[in-house]
Scaffold this motif. Sequence first.
Motif, PDB file in Angstrom:
ATOM      1  N   GLY A  37     -17.374  -7.435  -4.392  1.00 50.49           N
ATOM      2  CA  GLY A  37     -18.330  -6.331  -4.302  1.00 50.49           C
ATOM      3  C   GLY A  37     -18.571  -5.676  -5.652  1.00 50.49           C
ATOM      4  O   GLY A  37     -19.702  -5.304  -5.985  1.00 50.49           O
ATOM      5  N   ILE A  38     -17.493  -5.546  -6.445  1.00 46.32           N
ATOM      6  CA  ILE A  38     -17.621  -4.942  -7.774  1.00 46.32           C
ATOM      7  C   ILE A  38     -18.490  -5.815  -8.678  1.00 46.32           C
ATOM      8  O   ILE A  38     -19.416  -5.336  -9.339  1.00 46.32           O
ATOM      9  CB  ILE A  38     -16.232  -4.740  -8.412  1.00 46.32           C
ATOM     10  N   VAL A  39     -18.179  -7.115  -8.696  1.00 42.53           N
ATOM     11  CA  VAL A  39     -18.951  -8.040  -9.541  1.00 42.53           C
ATOM     12  C   VAL A  39     -20.403  -8.107  -9.078  1.00 42.53           C
ATOM     13  O   VAL A  39     -21.332  -8.109  -9.893  1.00 42.53           O
ATOM     14  CB  VAL A  39     -18.319  -9.449  -9.518  1.00 42.53           C
ATOM     15  N   LYS A  40     -20.602  -8.139  -7.772  1.00 45.28           N
ATOM     16  CA  LYS A  40     -21.958  -8.213  -7.222  1.00 45.28           C
ATOM     17  C   LYS A  40     -22.762  -6.973  -7.582  1.00 45.28           C
ATOM     18  O   LYS A  40     -23.957  -7.064  -7.908  1.00 45.28           O
ATOM     19  CB  LYS A  40     -21.897  -8.373  -5.706  1.00 45.28           C
ATOM     20  N   SER A  41     -22.110  -5.800  -7.538  1.00 42.75           N
ATOM     21  CA  SER A  41     -22.818  -4.554  -7.852  1.00 42.75           C
ATOM     22  C   SER A  41     -23.290  -4.541  -9.301  1.00 42.75           C
ATOM     23  O   SER A  41     -24.367  -4.031  -9.615  1.00 42.75           O
ATOM     24  CB  SER A  41     -21.910  -3.350  -7.591  1.00 42.75           C
ATOM     25  N   LEU A  90      -5.070   9.940  -3.906  1.00 44.79           N
ATOM     26  CA  LEU A  90      -4.055   8.908  -3.688  1.00 44.79           C
ATOM     27  C   LEU A  90      -4.023   8.452  -2.234  1.00 44.79           C
ATOM     28  O   LEU A  90      -3.697   7.298  -1.944  1.00 44.79           O
ATOM     29  CB  LEU A  90      -2.667   9.433  -4.077  1.00 44.79           C
ATOM     30  N   LEU A  91      -4.351   9.362  -1.332  1.00 41.83           N
ATOM     31  CA  LEU A  91      -4.319   9.040   0.095  1.00 41.83           C
ATOM     32  C   LEU A  91      -5.456   8.111   0.498  1.00 41.83           C
ATOM     33  O   LEU A  91      -5.419   7.516   1.578  1.00 41.83           O
ATOM     34  CB  LEU A  91      -4.393  10.327   0.929  1.00 41.83           C
ATOM     35  N   SER A  92      -6.459   7.996  -0.364  1.00 37.25           N
ATOM     36  CA  SER A  92      -7.597   7.130  -0.072  1.00 37.25           C
ATOM     37  C   SER A  92      -7.260   5.702  -0.497  1.00 37.25           C
ATOM     38  O   SER A  92      -7.104   5.427  -1.687  1.00 37.25           O
ATOM     39  CB  SER A  92      -8.841   7.614  -0.829  1.00 37.25           C
ATOM     40  N   PRO A  93      -7.122   4.770   0.461  1.00 37.51           N
ATOM     41  CA  PRO A  93      -6.726   3.397   0.121  1.00 37.51           C
ATOM     42  C   PRO A  93      -7.732   2.715  -0.802  1.00 37.51           C
ATOM     43  O   PRO A  93      -8.933   2.784  -0.586  1.00 37.51           O
ATOM     44  CB  PRO A  93      -6.679   2.698   1.489  1.00 37.51           C
ATOM     45  N   GLY A  94      -7.223   2.082  -1.830  1.00 36.53           N
ATOM     46  CA  GLY A  94      -8.045   1.326  -2.762  1.00 36.53           C
ATOM     47  C   GLY A  94      -7.326   0.043  -3.118  1.00 36.53           C
ATOM     48  O   GLY A  94      -6.306  -0.299  -2.510  1.00 36.53           O
ATOM     49  N   PRO A  95      -7.812  -0.693  -4.106  1.00 40.44           N
ATOM     50  CA  PRO A  95      -7.161  -1.951  -4.486  1.00 40.44           C
ATOM     51  C   PRO A  95      -5.710  -1.775  -4.921  1.00 40.44           C
ATOM     52  O   PRO A  95      -4.876  -2.641  -4.649  1.00 40.44           O
ATOM     53  CB  PRO A  95      -8.039  -2.468  -5.635  1.00 40.44           C
ATOM     54  N   ASP A  96      -5.396  -0.662  -5.586  1.00 42.36           N
ATOM     55  CA  ASP A  96      -4.008  -0.426  -6.001  1.00 42.36           C
ATOM     56  C   ASP A  96      -3.098  -0.289  -4.785  1.00 42.36           C
ATOM     57  O   ASP A  96      -1.987  -0.829  -4.754  1.00 42.36           O
ATOM     58  CB  ASP A  96      -3.914   0.842  -6.860  1.00 42.36           C
ATOM     59  N   PHE A  97      -3.573   0.440  -3.785  1.00 40.11           N
ATOM     60  CA  PHE A  97      -2.791   0.637  -2.560  1.00 40.11           C
ATOM     61  C   PHE A  97      -2.549  -0.691  -1.852  1.00 40.11           C
ATOM     62  O   PHE A  97      -1.431  -0.992  -1.423  1.00 40.11           O
ATOM     63  CB  PHE A  97      -3.521   1.610  -1.633  1.00 40.11           C
ATOM     64  N   VAL A  98      -3.601  -1.487  -1.740  1.00 39.73           N
ATOM     65  CA  VAL A  98      -3.484  -2.790  -1.074  1.00 39.73           C
ATOM     66  C   VAL A  98      -2.496  -3.676  -1.832  1.00 39.73           C
ATOM     67  O   VAL A  98      -1.691  -4.394  -1.228  1.00 39.73           O
ATOM     68  CB  VAL A  98      -4.859  -3.483  -0.985  1.00 39.73           C
ATOM     69  N   LEU A  99      -2.540  -3.604  -3.154  1.00 40.64           N
ATOM     70  CA  LEU A  99      -1.632  -4.404  -3.982  1.00 40.64           C
ATOM     71  C   LEU A  99      -0.180  -3.980  -3.773  1.00 40.64           C
ATOM     72  O   LEU A  99       0.720  -4.826  -3.690  1.00 40.64           O
ATOM     73  CB  LEU A  99      -2.013  -4.252  -5.454  1.00 40.64           C
ATOM     74  N   VAL A 100       0.051  -2.685  -3.673  1.00 41.57           N
ATOM     75  CA  VAL A 100       1.402  -2.169  -3.435  1.00 41.57           C
ATOM     76  C   VAL A 100       1.923  -2.641  -2.080  1.00 41.57           C
ATOM     77  O   VAL A 100       3.072  -3.082  -1.959  1.00 41.57           O
ATOM     78  CB  VAL A 100       1.417  -0.625  -3.502  1.00 41.57           C
ATOM     79  N   VAL A 101       1.086  -2.557  -1.064  1.00 37.56           N
ATOM     80  CA  VAL A 101       1.474  -2.997   0.279  1.00 37.56           C
ATOM     81  C   VAL A 101       1.805  -4.488   0.266  1.00 37.56           C
ATOM     82  O   VAL A 101       2.821  -4.922   0.831  1.00 37.56           O
ATOM     83  CB  VAL A 101       0.345  -2.719   1.292  1.00 37.56           C
ATOM     84  N   MET A 158     -10.240 -10.845  -7.488  1.00 39.56           N
ATOM     85  CA  MET A 158     -10.570 -12.110  -6.833  1.00 39.56           C
ATOM     86  C   MET A 158      -9.524 -13.179  -7.157  1.00 39.56           C
ATOM     87  O   MET A 158      -9.210 -14.036  -6.322  1.00 39.56           O
ATOM     88  CB  MET A 158     -11.970 -12.565  -7.268  1.00 39.56           C
ATOM     89  N   TYR A 159      -8.967 -13.116  -8.353  1.00 36.97           N
ATOM     90  CA  TYR A 159      -7.911 -14.054  -8.753  1.00 36.97           C
ATOM     91  C   TYR A 159      -6.661 -13.843  -7.895  1.00 36.97           C
ATOM     92  O   TYR A 159      -6.051 -14.810  -7.408  1.00 36.97           O
ATOM     93  CB  TYR A 159      -7.591 -13.844 -10.234  1.00 36.97           C
ATOM     94  N   ILE A 160      -6.282 -12.579  -7.713  1.00 39.38           N
ATOM     95  CA  ILE A 160      -5.129 -12.266  -6.861  1.00 39.38           C
ATOM     96  C   ILE A 160      -5.397 -12.736  -5.433  1.00 39.38           C
ATOM     97  O   ILE A 160      -4.524 -13.313  -4.772  1.00 39.38           O
ATOM     98  CB  ILE A 160      -4.843 -10.752  -6.872  1.00 39.38           C
ATOM     99  N   ALA A 161      -6.614 -12.489  -4.960  1.00 35.49           N
ATOM    100  CA  ALA A 161      -6.984 -12.879  -3.599  1.00 35.49           C
ATOM    101  C   ALA A 161      -6.916 -14.389  -3.427  1.00 35.49           C
ATOM    102  O   ALA A 161      -6.445 -14.887  -2.399  1.00 35.49           O
ATOM    103  CB  ALA A 161      -8.395 -12.375  -3.290  1.00 35.49           C
ATOM    104  N   PHE A 162      -7.364 -15.118  -4.435  1.00 37.95           N
ATOM    105  CA  PHE A 162      -7.359 -16.582  -4.371  1.00 37.95           C
ATOM    106  C   PHE A 162      -5.948 -17.119  -4.154  1.00 37.95           C
ATOM    107  O   PHE A 162      -5.712 -17.981  -3.305  1.00 37.95           O
ATOM    108  CB  PHE A 162      -7.952 -17.157  -5.658  1.00 37.95           C
ATOM    109  N   GLY A 197      -5.183 -10.147   0.977  1.00 37.24           N
ATOM    110  CA  GLY A 197      -5.851 -10.973  -0.027  1.00 37.24           C
ATOM    111  C   GLY A 197      -7.354 -10.958   0.163  1.00 37.24           C
ATOM    112  O   GLY A 197      -8.121 -10.854  -0.802  1.00 37.24           O
ATOM    113  N   ALA A 198      -7.778 -11.054   1.427  1.00 37.73           N
ATOM    114  CA  ALA A 198      -9.210 -11.032   1.727  1.00 37.73           C
ATOM    115  C   ALA A 198      -9.832  -9.691   1.346  1.00 37.73           C
ATOM    116  O   ALA A 198     -10.957  -9.636   0.830  1.00 37.73           O
ATOM    117  CB  ALA A 198      -9.433 -11.315   3.213  1.00 37.73           C
ATOM    118  N   ILE A 199      -9.083  -8.611   1.588  1.00 36.94           N
ATOM    119  CA  ILE A 199      -9.587  -7.276   1.244  1.00 36.94           C
ATOM    120  C   ILE A 199      -9.754  -7.148  -0.269  1.00 36.94           C
ATOM    121  O   ILE A 199     -10.787  -6.668  -0.761  1.00 36.94           O
ATOM    122  CB  ILE A 199      -8.634  -6.182   1.767  1.00 36.94           C
ATOM    123  N   LEU A 200      -8.731  -7.586  -1.008  1.00 33.96           N
ATOM    124  CA  LEU A 200      -8.815  -7.525  -2.468  1.00 33.96           C
ATOM    125  C   LEU A 200      -9.961  -8.393  -2.979  1.00 33.96           C
ATOM    126  O   LEU A 200     -10.692  -8.006  -3.896  1.00 33.96           O
ATOM    127  CB  LEU A 200      -7.494  -7.992  -3.089  1.00 33.96           C
TER     128      LEU A 200
END
Length: 218
Positions: free
Chosen positions: A209-213, A20-31, A87-91, A200-203
């Motif tokens: 990156g996920i889609v590209k991978s 949980l301490l490792s920041p991910g998309p969920d963490f960024v969304l909460v912030v 990407m939709y949220i980021a847009f 938004g840019a981070i998300l």
Amino acid sequence: MELSLISIFITVAIAHFLALLSPGPDFVLVVKSALKGNRKNAIGVALGIASANAVYIGLCLIGVGAILSASTSIMIALKVVGGLFLMYIAFHALKAPRSSYQNMAATSEGTERFSLISFSKEFITGFLSGILNPKNLLFYLSLFTVALTPEISLKFKILLGAWMTAIVFLWDVAIIYLLSNNNVRNKFTRMAFYIDKVTGAILGAIGFGIVKSVWTKQ
């Protein structure tokens, strides 16, 4: 509770909390939600993320998680849809005009208004963020595979799953309450426009990156 079960519980609980301490998309969304939205409504994001985690925990406990993770097509679909969702949220975050941030002055807790519609939207956003992140499924699957043997009772597994779900929710709520505190939020108000753009840019970058991978592996 037997000593061995207590040891397993502590081991899994610590590993889960460290994750949980490792920041991910969920963490960024909460912030993002905590800084821009109403505290009471932002809790919807935390509840949505926790609910998504509960779904994956439940699937892993009954063995469905292993089936899903073994399906290449399902995992690819989750990654693509999850990446596009981020990407939709980021847009929407990146296209929001500066004027929409001008009335973000922190309100006192007593004047915050709860909106079922806003809460529901936040819940759906949080749930989709969590459920469309295949890393959540793989994390719980690997954790349970290593720590939980067939000999361990279902009751203990359910207890452990409930604990982890509660911790996910409480951790996100703690972040929301910290960042939506009047003193903290007042300091962020002037920077809200830039903070929202950065998150938004981070998300968006994570989603791309996920889609590209997925695309490069085809």
